[in-house]
Design a protein around this motif. Structure first.
Motif: not given
Length: 639
Positions: A269-272, A302-303, A494-496
């Motif tokens: 997943t792209v986070t930023h 956690t990755g 992004i994970f939230d």
């Protein structure tokens, strides 16, 4: 449209094409991903927009592209590939469930919507319906400030994306319920997506199409020619020869196997979106202030966070829900919301996450009780075994037909004699926009509303879609909605945001519910026609003729049933900035030098159609714009 079931299908080995392992990046022994130091283009999301652009850009072997997708490659199981399996797939395999906010203008309850999560995006699980909309829908895009994006500018790309096939009437005993005659020059014959018709139709399709014709809706022999209204058998994104799903992965990724300039990372997943920003600036097309340098991504919360850089551009194609969320947590969006999230404002762009549109939809089932009715619900036990065997052996029978293929697209004046009064009411009804909308978004909405009012007055642009299934569902969708909503990031991570704040605000403009109520009443007239009455339909509770006399009760029943049409769009709209736009006509994000969006979010005004064909065309056009290297260049397409 889809319905849910827990039925799972075994794999059919002869439906499995080779996986894209030749270009898929796998972890090294130490867990790191074997990436290049940088790529010319980084594409976020492997749905329609991402795969089309990645395919077209890597046609040039000197151009390198990395695609990052949160989902995985599908396994080509029968629940994915077979048209008759649509709606029966195991939702845990390639979907993610999103919960909308409580819909205050309906019944104050939430709705759950599924989104595709796989390479191919929603095309892996959608209903296959292939419709474009009307000429007027796209000419409105151009009038809203997008030169080159009218019908004539998009038609070459509709054609470029498809290989359209009408079935050979001589090879099967199957009879198409109404004539299908494609208009010359309107369809493609060499495109990646195969578009065709099934080798089987349930008898109920005849009843439905005969019934709507008795109510004055004419047959449309080519609903994708620019005039969308009428009763028709819609084409589907399916292969004519093999009678199987044709999706973005099979159309645009699998043919690119072996290109060493195209890399795919799945399950990350792209986070930023990374950029060098001066912060707290006002977006401007003429003086871009943000230069995007790459993206950060990880496999999970956690990755290990990894960065990859781009030499040219980042192309955001995560869909109308997640693309605006990713922009917001990366500092591009409405300043106040970003500050509330604790995110530094790189570009104050109020339209990010606003102008949210969908087709509000009802799915009542008028159960057919005639003793000779055979429907998909009868395909169980030994019958299912026989249907499966026929399909695998001959590519014929009920498994070749998708859930929906007999439809009607009525104009408003075909449904009610009081359409002029309704138009006047629509003009004067309070828009009731979200309080977060600033003056630019309100100005943009006013321009869109004028276009939508024109749509309702025309007879070549549908106000409704009526969709018939074999078991009695007569779904009604409002094709020209006036309501607008929002999509907002829930936090800075992004994970939230696996559950972002999604609020379509169905019927916040009350005219939408008035139109849907008329659609339900039209169903009452439809089931009373002689062809439909022969099926002995039983209306659902609250929708019978007697119930319809109590309009207040019927309205309450209807509001509790309204849900998504799965056509989310508009959240990163292609509009001028003074109309609340997020991207310019080159699909570049205002205030940035090298960030584009290529997905349904850029649609400025939702066409009266299912959206997959439109997004394919948008992405094909985007690829040519990017190749041209100029925001002012809108080259034509070969078709």
């Amino acid at each position: 449209m889809r319905f849910s079931s827990t039925v799972a299908f075994p794999l059919a080995a002869n439906l499995l094409p080779p996986l894209a392992s030749a270009i898929r990046i796998s972890p090294a022994p130490n867990g790191a991903l074997l990436l290049r130091d940088s790529y010319d283009y980084i594409v976020v999301g492997a749905g329609i927009g991402g795969l089309v652009v990645a395919n077209r850009l890597t046609e040039d072997p000197s151009v390198s592209v990395l695609v990052i997708e949160a989902g995985d490659l599908d396994d080509r199981g029968e629940d994915v590939s077979i048209p008759g399996s649509v709606g029966f797939e195991d939702p845990r395999r390639y979907e993610v469930k999103l919960t909308m906010t409580e819909q205050e203008f309906l019944d104050n309850k939430t709705r759950t919507v599924s989104q595709g999560k796989a390479v191919g995006g929603g095309t892996i699980v959608n209903g296959l319906v292939w419709t474009r909309g009307s000429t007027a829908n796209f000419d409105a895009w151009e009038r809203l400030g997008n030169p080159g994006w009218g019908w004539s500018g998009l038609l070459p790309y509709f054609r470029k994306s498809e290989t359209y096939s009408t079935r050979d009437h001589d090879i099967s005993a199957c009879k198409i319920p109404v004539p299908v005659h494609p208009v010359n020059g309107k369809h493609g014959d060499q495109g990646p997506v195969e578009v065709g018709y099934p080798n089987y139709y349930y008898n109920q399709s005849d009843n439905f199409l005969d019934g709507v014709q008795q109510l004055g809706i004419p047959v449309n022999e080519d609903p994708n020619s620019g005039n969308a209204t009428g009763a028709t058998v819609v084409p589907s994104s399916m292969t004519q020869k093999n009678q199987s799903r044709s999706d973005a992965r099979t159309a645009y990724l699998d043919p690119a196997l072996g290109r060493d300039n195209l890399h795919l990372v799945t399950n990350h997943t792209v986070t930023h979106i990374l950029h060098n920003s001066s912060g707290n600036a006002i977006a401007s097309r003429d003086t871009p202030i943000v230069n995007v340098t790459g993206v950060e991504f990880a496999s999970n919360v956690t990755g290990t966070m990894m960065n990859v850089t781009c030499d040219k551009e980042v192309i955001l194609a995560a869909g109308a829900i997640l693309s605006p969320v990713l922009l917001q947590i990366s500092g591009i969006g409405p300043a106040q919301h970003l500050k509330d999230l604790g995110v530094n404002v790189a570009v104050d762009l109020p339209g990010v996450g606003s102008n949210f549109q969908d087709h509000p939809t009802l799915q009542p089932v008028y159960k057919y009780t005639a003793p000779d009715v055979f429907s998909v619900q009868d395909i169980v036990g030994a019958t299912r075994d026989a249907v499966r065997e026929e399909y695998l052996a001959n590519r014929t029978g009920p498994w070749t037909t998708p859930m929906v293929n007999a439809v009607a697209f009525p104009a408003l004046s075909w449904v009610t004699d009081n359409f002029r009064e309704l138009l006047d009411e629509a003009v004067n009804t309070t828009s009731n926009l979200p309080s977060s909308y600033d003056s630019t978004l309100r100005a943009g909405y006013a321009a869109q509303k004028n276009e939508t009012l024109c749509f309702l007055s025309r007879t070549d642009t549908p106000t409704y879609e009526l969709m018939s299934t074999s078991w009695g569902q007569l779904a009604v969708s409002a094709m020209q909605p006036f309501s607008r909503g929002t999509v907002l990031a829930r936090s800075s991570s992004i994970f939230d945001n696996t559950q972002p704040i999604v609020d379509p605000r169905y019927c916040s403009n009350s005219i939408d519910c008035k139109l849907l109520l008329l659609g339900i009443k039209f169903n009452d007239h439809l089931i009373a026609t002689s062809p439909m009455a022969a099926l002995m339909p039983v209306p659902p509770p609250g929708f019978g003729t007697a119930d319809a006399r109590n309009e207040t009760s019927l309205d309450e029943t209807m509001r509790a049933m309204i849900t998504t049409g799965f056509h989310f769009s508009g959240t990163t709209s292609m509009l001028p900035q003074n109309l609340g736009g997020v991207v310019d006509p080159s699909l570049r994000v205002y205030g940035t030098a090298n960030l584009r969006v290529v997905d349904a979010g850029v649609i400025p005004l939702l066409p009266g159609a299912h959206t997959q064909a439109t997004v394919y065309a948008i992405a094909e056009k985007a690829a040519d714009i990017i190749k041209a290297g100029s925001s002012d260049a809108f080259p034509g397409a070969k078709s």
